[in-house]
Motif scaffolding. Structure first.
Motif, short mmCIF file in Angstrom:
data_model
loop_
_atom_site.label_atom_id
_atom_site.label_comp_id
_atom_site.label_asym_id
_atom_site.label_seq_id
_atom_site.Cartn_x
_atom_site.Cartn_y
_atom_site.Cartn_z
N UNK A 59 -3.63 12.52 -4.18
CA UNK A 59 -2.95 11.90 -3.04
C UNK A 59 -3.92 11.69 -1.88
N UNK A 60 -4.72 12.70 -1.58
CA UNK A 60 -5.69 12.58 -0.49
C UNK A 60 -6.69 11.45 -0.79
N UNK A 61 -7.14 11.36 -2.05
CA UNK A 61 -8.06 10.29 -2.43
C UNK A 61 -7.42 8.93 -2.29
N UNK A 62 -6.16 8.80 -2.70
CA UNK A 62 -5.47 7.52 -2.60
C UNK A 62 -5.27 7.08 -1.16
N UNK A 63 -4.86 7.99 -0.30
CA UNK A 63 -4.67 7.66 1.11
C UNK A 63 -6.01 7.28 1.74
N UNK A 64 -7.05 8.02 1.40
CA UNK A 64 -8.39 7.71 1.93
C UNK A 64 -8.84 6.32 1.47
N UNK A 65 -8.61 6.00 0.20
CA UNK A 65 -8.99 4.68 -0.32
C UNK A 65 -8.23 3.56 0.35
N UNK A 66 -6.92 3.74 0.53
CA UNK A 66 -6.11 2.70 1.18
C UNK A 66 -6.57 2.47 2.62
N UNK A 68 -9.48 3.20 3.89
CA UNK A 68 -10.83 2.63 3.86
C UNK A 68 -10.77 1.12 3.65
N UNK A 69 -9.93 0.67 2.73
CA UNK A 69 -9.79 -0.76 2.47
C UNK A 69 -9.28 -1.51 3.69
N UNK A 70 -8.22 -0.98 4.31
CA UNK A 70 -7.67 -1.63 5.50
C UNK A 70 -8.70 -1.65 6.63
N UNK A 71 -9.39 -0.54 6.83
CA UNK A 71 -10.40 -0.45 7.90
C UNK A 71 -11.56 -1.40 7.63
N UNK A 72 -11.97 -1.49 6.38
CA UNK A 72 -13.08 -2.38 6.03
C UNK A 72 -12.74 -3.84 6.35
N UNK A 73 -11.55 -4.27 5.97
CA UNK A 73 -11.15 -5.65 6.23
C UNK A 73 -10.97 -5.89 7.73
N UNK A 97 -4.60 -6.34 1.57
CA UNK A 97 -3.96 -5.51 0.55
C UNK A 97 -4.72 -5.46 -0.78
N UNK A 98 -5.22 -6.57 -1.34
CA UNK A 98 -5.92 -6.46 -2.64
C UNK A 98 -7.12 -5.51 -2.59
N UNK A 99 -7.91 -5.59 -1.53
CA UNK A 99 -9.06 -4.68 -1.42
C UNK A 99 -8.59 -3.24 -1.26
N UNK A 100 -7.58 -3.05 -0.43
CA UNK A 100 -7.05 -1.69 -0.21
C UNK A 100 -6.46 -1.12 -1.49
N UNK A 101 -5.78 -1.95 -2.24
CA UNK A 101 -5.18 -1.49 -3.50
C UNK A 101 -6.27 -1.03 -4.47
#
Length: 176
Positions: A59-66, A68-73, A97-101
């Protein structure tokens, strides 16, 4: 002088191991394990094991990935190089969303593997149980219970007596 790791006892059948695990659990031991040649359904419950903590890492990895994707864009589209393309806004969660996903999936997989390794103490190149001559049969047709000497309830004679009482055979002391 070699230090004692614990006691190992063998069992011939799955039901015998299952009931022995219930007895060891009810006796209050906390640092012990069972060794089987194949997965035994329901043995976790008989051992009194709680649910794994690996999903927390996932869960922590998934939230971090999401995030990170939103922040990157947001960083690339609205902050670092703001450019209006086709009248679209600098940042929209819809386009991010696609990058964050994808980053959610990637970070979840990495966090799950890392969490599994950390919680299991892997890689483990040596374990005292591997020195026991009877351990080879745990890979084939026998079942074992190992009670560690650093368990708060461990007393060599009382633990040996408990293992014998619940049907343990070939009870032996393991050295570190």
């Amino acid at each position: 002088m070699k230090k004692t790791y614990g006691l190992i006892a063998a069992f011939d059948t799955v039901p015998a191991l299952y009931h022995a695990c219930e007895h060891v659990r009810d006796a209050g031991y906390s640092k012990w394990d069972s060794l089987t040649p194949f997965p035994v359904h329901g043995l976790d419950a008989a051992m009194g094991m709680r649910r794994s903590r690996v999903p927390r890492f996932s869960l922590a990895g998934g939230i971090t990935g999401f995030c990170t994707g939103m922040s990157l864009i947001w960083f690339t589209g609205a902050f670092d190089y703001p450019l209006i393309v086709g009248g679209k806004p600098y940042f929209s969660p819809m386009f991010a969303f696609p990058v964050s996903y994808e980053l959610t999936i990637l970070f979840t997989a990495f966090a799950t593997i890392i969490g599994m390794f950390l919680l299991n103490g892997l890689p483990m190149h040596y374990h005292p149980v591997m020195k026991a001559p009877q351990f080879v049969r745990a890979l084939d047709d026998r079942f074992f219970i190992v009670i560690e000497a650093n368990d708060p309830k461990f007393n060599a004679s009382a633990t040996r007596e408990l293992l014998a009482k619940i049907g343990g055979q070939d009870i032996a002391e393991l050295e570190e």
